[in-house]
Design a protein around this motif. Structure first.
Motif, PDB file in Angstrom:
ATOM      1  N   GLU A   1       2.004  -9.604  -4.129  1.00 50.04           N
ATOM      2  CA  GLU A   1       3.292  -9.379  -4.807  1.00 50.04           C
ATOM      3  C   GLU A   1       3.084  -8.771  -6.195  1.00 50.04           C
ATOM      4  O   GLU A   1       3.850  -7.917  -6.626  1.00 50.04           O
ATOM      5  CB  GLU A   1       4.048 -10.713  -4.890  1.00 50.04           C
ATOM      6  N   ARG A   2       2.033  -9.190  -6.881  1.00 47.15           N
ATOM      7  CA  ARG A   2       1.737  -8.627  -8.210  1.00 47.15           C
ATOM      8  C   ARG A   2       1.324  -7.154  -8.080  1.00 47.15           C
ATOM      9  O   ARG A   2       1.672  -6.330  -8.926  1.00 47.15           O
ATOM     10  CB  ARG A   2       0.614  -9.429  -8.892  1.00 47.15           C
ATOM     11  N   ILE A   3       0.584  -6.826  -7.023  1.00 50.49           N
ATOM     12  CA  ILE A   3       0.216  -5.413  -6.797  1.00 50.49           C
ATOM     13  C   ILE A   3       1.492  -4.591  -6.599  1.00 50.49           C
ATOM     14  O   ILE A   3       1.623  -3.490  -7.136  1.00 50.49           O
ATOM     15  CB  ILE A   3      -0.748  -5.269  -5.584  1.00 50.49           C
ATOM     16  N   ALA A   4       2.443  -5.145  -5.843  1.00 51.74           N
ATOM     17  CA  ALA A   4       3.730  -4.458  -5.635  1.00 51.74           C
ATOM     18  C   ALA A   4       4.445  -4.249  -6.973  1.00 51.74           C
ATOM     19  O   ALA A   4       4.998  -3.177  -7.242  1.00 51.74           O
ATOM     20  CB  ALA A   4       4.611  -5.262  -4.676  1.00 51.74           C
ATOM     21  N   ASP A   5       4.403  -5.267  -7.829  1.00 50.83           N
ATOM     22  CA  ASP A   5       5.017  -5.142  -9.169  1.00 50.83           C
ATOM     23  C   ASP A   5       4.380  -4.004  -9.964  1.00 50.83           C
ATOM     24  O   ASP A   5       5.064  -3.239 -10.630  1.00 50.83           O
ATOM     25  CB  ASP A   5       4.838  -6.440  -9.972  1.00 50.83           C
ATOM     26  N   HIS A   6       3.046  -3.926  -9.908  1.00 47.57           N
ATOM     27  CA  HIS A   6       2.348  -2.868 -10.657  1.00 47.57           C
ATOM     28  C   HIS A   6       2.653  -1.486 -10.083  1.00 47.57           C
ATOM     29  O   HIS A   6       2.804  -0.525 -10.835  1.00 47.57           O
ATOM     30  CB  HIS A   6       0.837  -3.120 -10.682  1.00 47.57           C
ATOM     31  N   ALA A   7       2.768  -1.406  -8.758  1.00 46.27           N
ATOM     32  CA  ALA A   7       3.124  -0.122  -8.135  1.00 46.27           C
ATOM     33  C   ALA A   7       4.505   0.308  -8.623  1.00 46.27           C
ATOM     34  O   ALA A   7       4.734   1.482  -8.944  1.00 46.27           O
ATOM     35  CB  ALA A   7       3.125  -0.260  -6.607  1.00 46.27           C
TER      36      ALA A   7
ATOM     37  N   ARG B   1      -5.329  -3.849 -13.437  1.00 48.71           N
ATOM     38  CA  ARG B   1      -4.783  -5.131 -12.966  1.00 48.71           C
ATOM     39  C   ARG B   1      -4.694  -5.160 -11.436  1.00 48.71           C
ATOM     40  O   ARG B   1      -4.961  -6.186 -10.815  1.00 48.71           O
ATOM     41  CB  ARG B   1      -3.414  -5.388 -13.595  1.00 48.71           C
ATOM     42  N   VAL B   2      -4.312  -4.030 -10.859  1.00 48.34           N
ATOM     43  CA  VAL B   2      -4.268  -3.950  -9.385  1.00 48.34           C
ATOM     44  C   VAL B   2      -5.658  -4.248  -8.820  1.00 48.34           C
ATOM     45  O   VAL B   2      -5.809  -5.031  -7.875  1.00 48.34           O
ATOM     46  CB  VAL B   2      -3.774  -2.554  -8.916  1.00 48.34           C
TER      47      VAL B   2
ATOM     48  N   MET C   1       0.836  -1.206   0.000  1.00 45.71           N
ATOM     49  CA  MET C   1       0.000   0.000   0.000  1.00 45.71           C
ATOM     50  C   MET C   1       0.874   1.261   0.000  1.00 45.71           C
ATOM     51  O   MET C   1       0.555   2.239  -0.661  1.00 45.71           O
ATOM     52  CB  MET C   1      -0.938   0.012   1.214  1.00 45.71           C
ATOM     53  N   GLU C   2       1.974   1.208   0.754  1.00 49.60           N
ATOM     54  CA  GLU C   2       2.917   2.343   0.746  1.00 49.60           C
ATOM     55  C   GLU C   2       3.451   2.558  -0.667  1.00 49.60           C
ATOM     56  O   GLU C   2       3.589   3.694  -1.124  1.00 49.60           O
ATOM     57  CB  GLU C   2       4.104   2.058   1.676  1.00 49.60           C
ATOM     58  N   MET C   3       3.768   1.451  -1.341  1.00 50.00           N
ATOM     59  CA  MET C   3       4.301   1.547  -2.710  1.00 50.00           C
ATOM     60  C   MET C   3       3.286   2.201  -3.651  1.00 50.00           C
ATOM     61  O   MET C   3       3.630   3.072  -4.451  1.00 50.00           O
ATOM     62  CB  MET C   3       4.678   0.160  -3.234  1.00 50.00           C
ATOM     63  N   LEU C   4       2.021   1.781  -3.534  1.00 51.38           N
ATOM     64  CA  LEU C   4       0.968   2.365  -4.382  1.00 51.38           C
ATOM     65  C   LEU C   4       0.829   3.859  -4.113  1.00 51.38           C
ATOM     66  O   LEU C   4       0.667   4.660  -5.033  1.00 51.38           O
ATOM     67  CB  LEU C   4      -0.375   1.678  -4.114  1.00 51.38           C
TER      68      LEU C   4
ATOM     69  N   ILE D   1       0.167   7.457 -24.505  1.00 50.84           N
ATOM     70  CA  ILE D   1       0.683   6.098 -24.272  1.00 50.84           C
ATOM     71  C   ILE D   1       0.757   5.839 -22.762  1.00 50.84           C
ATOM     72  O   ILE D   1       0.309   4.807 -22.266  1.00 50.84           O
ATOM     73  CB  ILE D   1       2.082   5.927 -24.923  1.00 50.84           C
ATOM     74  N   ILE D   2       1.302   6.812 -22.036  1.00 53.33           N
ATOM     75  CA  ILE D   2       1.467   6.658 -20.590  1.00 53.33           C
ATOM     76  C   ILE D   2       0.109   6.581 -19.888  1.00 53.33           C
ATOM     77  O   ILE D   2      -0.090   5.801 -18.962  1.00 53.33           O
ATOM     78  CB  ILE D   2       2.345   7.811 -20.051  1.00 53.33           C
ATOM     79  N   TYR D   3      -0.839   7.386 -20.363  1.00 57.98           N
ATOM     80  CA  TYR D   3      -2.194   7.402 -19.779  1.00 57.98           C
ATOM     81  C   TYR D   3      -2.826   6.016 -19.896  1.00 57.98           C
ATOM     82  O   TYR D   3      -3.363   5.474 -18.931  1.00 57.98           O
ATOM     83  CB  TYR D   3      -3.015   8.458 -20.520  1.00 57.98           C
ATOM     84  N   VAL D   4      -2.722   5.427 -21.075  1.00 54.31           N
ATOM     85  CA  VAL D   4      -3.305   4.098 -21.321  1.00 54.31           C
ATOM     86  C   VAL D   4      -2.600   3.022 -20.479  1.00 54.31           C
ATOM     87  O   VAL D   4      -3.239   2.148 -19.909  1.00 54.31           O
ATOM     88  CB  VAL D   4      -3.252   3.757 -22.832  1.00 54.31           C
ATOM     89  N   GLU D   5      -1.272   3.120 -20.384  1.00 54.48           N
ATOM     90  CA  GLU D   5      -0.490   2.160 -19.581  1.00 54.48           C
ATOM     91  C   GLU D   5      -0.896   2.235 -18.111  1.00 54.48           C
ATOM     92  O   GLU D   5      -1.022   1.216 -17.435  1.00 54.48           O
ATOM     93  CB  GLU D   5       1.014   2.497 -19.667  1.00 54.48           C
ATOM     94  N   LEU D   6      -1.071   3.471 -17.637  1.00 48.84           N
ATOM     95  CA  LEU D   6      -1.426   3.665 -16.234  1.00 48.84           C
ATOM     96  C   LEU D   6      -2.801   3.064 -15.937  1.00 48.84           C
ATOM     97  O   LEU D   6      -2.977   2.367 -14.936  1.00 48.84           O
ATOM     98  CB  LEU D   6      -1.419   5.157 -15.897  1.00 48.84           C
ATOM     99  N   ILE D   7      -3.765   3.329 -16.817  1.00 48.52           N
ATOM    100  CA  ILE D   7      -5.112   2.757 -16.613  1.00 48.52           C
ATOM    101  C   ILE D   7      -5.027   1.229 -16.590  1.00 48.52           C
ATOM    102  O   ILE D   7      -5.646   0.578 -15.752  1.00 48.52           O
ATOM    103  CB  ILE D   7      -6.090   3.208 -17.722  1.00 48.52           C
ATOM    104  N   ALA D   8      -4.251   0.663 -17.499  1.00 51.80           N
ATOM    105  CA  ALA D   8      -4.124  -0.803 -17.572  1.00 51.80           C
ATOM    106  C   ALA D   8      -3.523  -1.360 -16.281  1.00 51.80           C
ATOM    107  O   ALA D   8      -3.985  -2.382 -15.752  1.00 51.80           O
ATOM    108  CB  ALA D   8      -3.270  -1.196 -18.771  1.00 51.80           C
ATOM    109  N   SER D   9      -2.510  -0.680 -15.744  1.00 53.84           N
ATOM    110  CA  SER D   9      -1.886  -1.146 -14.489  1.00 53.84           C
ATOM    111  C   SER D   9      -2.870  -1.082 -13.333  1.00 53.84           C
ATOM    112  O   SER D   9      -2.960  -2.015 -12.531  1.00 53.84           O
ATOM    113  CB  SER D   9      -0.666  -0.284 -14.148  1.00 53.84           C
ATOM    114  N   LEU D  10      -3.607   0.027 -13.237  1.00 50.94           N
ATOM    115  CA  LEU D  10      -4.576   0.173 -12.145  1.00 50.94           C
ATOM    116  C   LEU D  10      -5.690  -0.864 -12.268  1.00 50.94           C
ATOM    117  O   LEU D  10      -6.179  -1.394 -11.269  1.00 50.94           O
ATOM    118  CB  LEU D  10      -5.151   1.593 -12.126  1.00 50.94           C
TER     119      LEU D  10
END
Length: 223
Positions: free
Chosen positions: A100-106, A204-205, A33-36, A193-202
């Motif tokens: 651990e996957r959430i940490a990876d996405h953060a 997955r989280v 959570m700190e990482m996010l 590109i970054i906007y789309v990547e960020l939405i995709a990561s969130l």
């Protein structure tokens, strides 16, 4: 000691050992959570310092994962578990991997933030507001999922599943707004590109938070 909950003397009482492992997962979840939170500051406020802090914590999260998986595997091999305990143990293994996957996405979001800072990519006020809104909802759902696991709270777990639908709707709305901005020539390609990547990561989280809530719902204690 960083791993104070994982007491091998409790292998004779598997139900206690499983609760201890759950508490240890909560410590790992706290780091995640700190990482996010740090990754959000890096992205929204443009702080490179926060990116470095996320990286430091990822190694700690990985160490937690290894220790907890080892503890659960050893418990499984040394103790006689009931069917319900075996199922709960399998659920905890999944939960650790989801954390651990959430940490990876953060960590990935922090890297995306760093690219945004370094390339001085412009984002409209609307896009940043949307990002902050989605991020907030996803983080809140993660917190609820973790609490549902440690407290064996089935009502809270069900809330996580319900809220994921709202997150999905918001995400689709954001994608549509993004397409509209592209069509109107209002969106800088690199930022897009970054906007789309960020939405995709969130997204997955949020999916991993749902998986963790599902572990709670599959456990016997609260049913």
């Amino acid at each position: 000691d960083d791993y104070q909950y994982l007491d091998e003397k409790m292998f004779d009482t598997p139900s206690v050992a499983l609760r201890l492992a759950t508490k240890e997962i909560m410590k790992m979840a706290g780091i995640t959570m700190e990482m996010l939170s740090l990754a959000r500051v890096a992205f929204i406020k443009g702080q490179v310092y926060s990116v470095r802090e996320v990286e430091k914590r990822e190694e700690i999260a990985d160490q937690f994962q290894e220790r907890i998986i080892l503890y659960l595997s050893t418990l499984l091999s040394r103790s006689l578990l009931t069917t319900d305990e075996s199922r709960y143990l399998a659920g905890l293994v999944h939960a650790v991997n989801d954390v651990e996957r959430i940490a990876d996405h953060a960590n990935y979001i922090a890297r995306v933030a760093e690219a945004k800072i370094e390339d001085k990519l412009p984002f409209s006020e609307l896009a940043m507001t949307e990002i902050a809104l989605l991020y907030g909802k996803v983080v809140e759902n993660c917190q609820k999922a973790f609490l549902s696991l440690v407290n064996d709270d089935h009502l809270l777990a069900k809330q996580v599943l319900e809220r994921e639908e709202a997150i999905d709707r918001l995400k689709e709305e954001m994608r549509q707004n993004h397409i509209n901005r592209l069509n109107q020539g209002k969106c800088w390609p690199g930022s897009g590109i970054i906007y789309v990547e960020l939405i995709a990561s969130l997204e997955r989280v949020a999916g991993h938070a749902t998986n963790i809530a599902q572990v709670t719902l599959n456990s016997k204690e609260g049913s």
